[in-house]
Design a protein around this motif. Sequence first.
Motif, PDB file in Angstrom:
ATOM      1  N   ASN A   4       0.497  -0.971   0.114  1.00  0.00           N
ATOM      2  CA  ASN A   4       0.053  -0.077  -0.406  1.00  0.00           C
ATOM      3  C   ASN A   4       1.147   1.118   0.439  1.00  0.00           C
ATOM      4  O   ASN A   4       0.040   2.023  -0.815  1.00  0.00           O
ATOM      5  CB  ASN A   4      -0.701   0.126   1.016  1.00  0.00           C
ATOM      6  CG  ASN A   4      -2.028  -1.107   0.928  1.00  0.00           C
ATOM      7  OD1 ASN A   4      -2.063  -1.504   0.261  1.00  0.00           O
ATOM      8  ND2 ASN A   4      -2.721  -1.084   1.919  1.00  0.00           N
ATOM      9  N   HIS A   5       2.103   0.889   0.664  1.00  0.00           N
ATOM     10  CA  HIS A   5       2.632   2.404   0.848  1.00  0.00           C
ATOM     11  C   HIS A   5       3.880   2.704  -0.354  1.00  0.00           C
ATOM     12  O   HIS A   5       3.808   3.824  -0.123  1.00  0.00           O
ATOM     13  CB  HIS A   5       3.828   2.122   2.140  1.00  0.00           C
ATOM     14  CG  HIS A   5       4.759   1.507   2.207  1.00  0.00           C
ATOM     15  ND1 HIS A   5       5.942   1.197   1.437  1.00  0.00           N
ATOM     16  CD2 HIS A   5       4.583   0.085   2.473  1.00  0.00           C
ATOM     17  CE1 HIS A   5       6.722   0.733   1.661  1.00  0.00           C
ATOM     18  NE2 HIS A   5       5.776  -0.271   2.431  1.00  0.00           N
ATOM     19  N   ASP A   6       3.732   2.171  -1.232  1.00  0.00           N
ATOM     20  CA  ASP A   6       3.770   2.889  -2.599  1.00  0.00           C
ATOM     21  C   ASP A   6       2.668   3.703  -3.705  1.00  0.00           C
ATOM     22  O   ASP A   6       3.278   4.406  -4.065  1.00  0.00           O
ATOM     23  CB  ASP A   6       4.052   1.219  -3.655  1.00  0.00           C
ATOM     24  CG  ASP A   6       5.714   0.173  -2.782  1.00  0.00           C
ATOM     25  OD1 ASP A   6       5.854  -0.710  -2.912  1.00  0.00           O
ATOM     26  OD2 ASP A   6       6.554   0.713  -2.462  1.00  0.00           O
ATOM     27  N   TRP A   7       2.064   3.503  -3.575  1.00  0.00           N
ATOM     28  CA  TRP A   7       1.128   3.633  -4.516  1.00  0.00           C
ATOM     29  C   TRP A   7       0.709   5.419  -4.088  1.00  0.00           C
ATOM     30  O   TRP A   7       1.055   5.495  -3.264  1.00  0.00           O
ATOM     31  CB  TRP A   7      -0.296   3.401  -4.317  1.00  0.00           C
ATOM     32  CG  TRP A   7      -0.949   2.312  -4.289  1.00  0.00           C
ATOM     33  CD1 TRP A   7      -0.888   1.034  -3.532  1.00  0.00           C
ATOM     34  CD2 TRP A   7      -0.522   1.321  -5.739  1.00  0.00           C
ATOM     35  NE1 TRP A   7      -0.666  -0.401  -4.253  1.00  0.00           N
ATOM     36  CE2 TRP A   7      -1.470   0.555  -5.362  1.00  0.00           C
ATOM     37  CE3 TRP A   7      -0.586   2.420  -6.750  1.00  0.00           C
ATOM     38  CZ2 TRP A   7      -1.140  -0.945  -6.657  1.00  0.00           C
ATOM     39  CZ3 TRP A   7      -0.288   0.607  -7.245  1.00  0.00           C
ATOM     40  CH2 TRP A   7      -0.667   0.171  -7.725  1.00  0.00           C
ATOM     41  N   ILE A   8       0.852   6.000  -4.732  1.00  0.00           N
ATOM     42  CA  ILE A   8       0.186   7.362  -5.393  1.00  0.00           C
ATOM     43  C   ILE A   8      -0.555   7.867  -5.799  1.00  0.00           C
ATOM     44  O   ILE A   8      -0.955   7.147  -6.704  1.00  0.00           O
ATOM     45  CB  ILE A   8       1.503   8.226  -6.091  1.00  0.00           C
ATOM     46  CG1 ILE A   8       3.280   7.618  -5.434  1.00  0.00           C
ATOM     47  CG2 ILE A   8       1.329   9.707  -6.236  1.00  0.00           C
ATOM     48  CD1 ILE A   8       3.820   8.574  -6.585  1.00  0.00           C
ATOM     49  N   THR A   9      -1.614   8.179  -4.806  1.00  0.00           N
ATOM     50  CA  THR A   9      -2.604   8.691  -4.895  1.00  0.00           C
ATOM     51  C   THR A   9      -2.471  10.433  -5.604  1.00  0.00           C
ATOM     52  O   THR A   9      -2.054  11.105  -5.150  1.00  0.00           O
ATOM     53  CB  THR A   9      -3.450   8.794  -4.802  1.00  0.00           C
ATOM     54  OG1 THR A   9      -3.864   7.648  -3.404  1.00  0.00           O
ATOM     55  CG2 THR A   9      -5.461   9.653  -4.648  1.00  0.00           C
TER      56      THR A   9
END
Length: 396
Positions: A4-9
């Motif tokens: 999850n912490h790899d995602w950029i929104t």
Amino acid sequence: MHTNHDWITTPITADLLRGALDVERTERGVLPHRLPAWARAQNVDGQLAMAESQPSGVRLVFRTRATAVELDALPTKRVYVGVPPRPDGVYDLVVDGRPAGRAVLPDCGNTLTIDMAAGTAEQRPGPPGTVRFTGLADGPKDVEIWLPHTETTELLALRTDAPVEPVPDRGRLVWLHHGSSISHGSDAASPTTTWPALAASLGGVELINLGLGGSALLDPFTARTLRDTPADLISVKIGINLVNADLMRLRAFTPAVHGFLDTIREGHPTAPLLVVSPILCPIHEDTPGPSAPDFSSISSGQLRFRAAGDPAEVASGKLTLGVIRDELARIVAQRAAQDPNLHYLDGRELYGAADAAELPLPDGLHPDAATHRRIGERFAGLAFTGEGAFADGRAA
């Protein structure tokens, strides 16, 4: 596999959307529209309200190094009482101009149940879903996600595993097209395989598709929308919906066409403007509208349409496709004397009698996926090459 912490929104903003003329902010996200708010405010027809909110030709476009992309969306799916379910809307992935994936969102979204016999519609809420594309090549690339062409689609969140930026203007010409459900893409296999999307790809142009199912009715607000939308090449496909709806007689049709073209010309005085008459539709060639569902066909699992008008009424001004083609050809010839950039294309050159024998319209009105491909290829050949109306606008 990404945690999850790899995602950029990335916020979904107008500069990441192509083909939409308005982006409405909702409680949870954004809703692309193909008519501006002021035009929607002048409309009282539920069919047009539904059609313009269905994002035919609308795509998210961005540049990124991401190898994984997620899009949260809330579709509105249509169910017709007594008719087999429609296939789920398709999200087409295009990377650097080439098809790169396809996804659907089953078992989610709002449901709009339409009872054509009773003339009623009921909407029930449903949950959003997530479209995922993974395994993309590492390195900078232009990514397009084409939204389902016949499902109203609220966009809630865009996530990637690398930053996203808008794609600079490619310098390609913009083709603005208006037409009926055939142009909207009814019964095409996916949003990049509607006939206008195919023709735009072959012609090397950027598409804005104002094909509005059931709603190419010479509405003045649609003409003003075409007038006000920046574009290099413009086409209007006129005829079948006027017969479907039995909307007007010849006395009203002729000045309405002139007014529609006059309004477009106010904003685009010299752009190539192509008037396209209806493709062949055997039920309405010589029989006026309205078009009506043939409920006797539902038991076979296929809804078909029939022509409910009386051919004898053509003498008093009722419209058939034959009458409309003759009048459109006459109007364009008359106007072209003062407007050398105005052109006419007989829709039977896109789909005519030989095509109908080989690839009949399954429901009597709408082309299937194979026919969309044929129409798109024919249009590209007739409009973007040789002496075609848009030949100067084709890709270098």
